[in-house]
Design an enzyme around this catalytic site. Sequence first.
Site, PDB file in Angstrom:
ATOM      1  N   GLY A   1      13.527 -40.930 -24.919  1.00 35.08           N
ATOM      2  CA  GLY A   1      13.255 -40.202 -26.152  1.00 35.08           C
ATOM      3  C   GLY A   1      13.613 -38.726 -26.051  1.00 35.08           C
ATOM      4  O   GLY A   1      14.304 -38.170 -26.922  1.00 35.08           O
ATOM      5  N   ASP A   2      13.157 -38.079 -24.995  1.00 37.24           N
ATOM      6  CA  ASP A   2      13.490 -36.673 -24.769  1.00 37.24           C
ATOM      7  C   ASP A   2      15.000 -36.488 -24.645  1.00 37.24           C
ATOM      8  O   ASP A   2      15.577 -35.548 -25.206  1.00 37.24           O
ATOM      9  CB  ASP A   2      12.816 -36.166 -23.489  1.00 37.24           C
ATOM     10  N   SER A   3      15.632 -37.384 -23.893  1.00 36.09           N
ATOM     11  CA  SER A   3      17.065 -37.250 -23.652  1.00 36.09           C
ATOM     12  C   SER A   3      17.867 -37.431 -24.931  1.00 36.09           C
ATOM     13  O   SER A   3      18.840 -36.708 -25.179  1.00 36.09           O
ATOM     14  CB  SER A   3      17.515 -38.260 -22.594  1.00 36.09           C
TER      15      SER A   3
END
Length: 404
Positions: A175-177
């Site tokens: 998700g962050d990436s």
Amino acid sequence: MTAEATPGAGALADLRVVEMGQLLAGPFCAQLLGDFGAEVIKLESPGTGDPMRQWGREQSNGASLWWPVVARNKKSVTCNLRDPEGQRLARELIAQADIVIENFRPGTMERWGLGYDRLREGNPELIMVRVTGYGQTGPYAPRAGYGSIGEAMGGIRYTTGDSGHRPARTGISIGDSLAAVFATIGTLAAVHHREKTGQGQVVDSAIYEAVLAMMESLLPEYALTGYQRERTGSVLPNVAPSNVYPTADGEMVLIAANQDTVFARLTELMDRPELAVDERYRSHTARGARMAELDDLISAWTAGHDAEPLLAKLHEGGVPAGRIYTARDMFADPHFAAREAIVRVAHPELGELPMQNVFPKLSVTPGRVRHAGPALGEHNAAVYGELLGLDADQLAKLAETGVI
């Protein structure tokens, strides 16, 4: 305004980026820009720095193995953003930057006098990249939003894992990436717009929206047919054959032969060419409806072969196939070596440190890993001295008072 470009320095070498925030989403966006040559000045809290300096599943000699990757090609500058003097220093640095990246909760930058309206007063062409869990607007914007929550809200958690089990997660911070990758795309689009108009803008990248963007036809499927995608383990519904199959020596190989012509090639290799014209398997739809029985037929065939000769046969026959790679496999694979997919970088504590190279590859202005993640405050004197004209005595005073 911008860093001076030098030959071979990368496509973005004329851009200066000030990175604020911590952990992964914002810093990964800055890493991607730095990989292609941008000068990235990372602001970190004095004494502690970004928590990524300690994060990671494994450490070597007490040192994080994640930090050297996510902070590569960056300059570390300490700055206490909760101190008015630190906020002033940040504004002065941003006044000489093209891009500022932050991933604090919405409203934090404004409380520190670092909101976009304030920053662009001294730098009207500034591009501000804001990466958060829920975005800058909407009822959920003020909430704390970690990547895992964005993955759940965006739909990927519900559809990941085996049927009948709890939703699973991938083994990385996807998700962050994804939010960082979309933030990078937005940044480059904003730079292109600025080149034509001289106008800066805000890039608003939300984790849940970055995940949602990857969910293919999930929304229209539900809206128009009532179909809700469920967890399906190692396969996609109605896409067959495309699965992991056993071998005689205990390995597992992935075979993807769901296209009609490729399936015909597979049946030839299996000495079962009749399957390609059998009404039960001759079309994509028919194979999808009989996925389980088709997987059983293929498993019975692969189980009679060792992995390497089986894969050689599949590759020669034009059938997409491969083993499930671990890190060890990547280091041993000649294709990784030929493409220089893994680069080795000098590190003062860890020696020669391998990490993934810069992707994608550009033929004229390729990116490169210039150095691993720096020590905390390693570039204080250089950045504050060169950009703000501070001398050693001024820097010492700022350090004594905890500003840097």
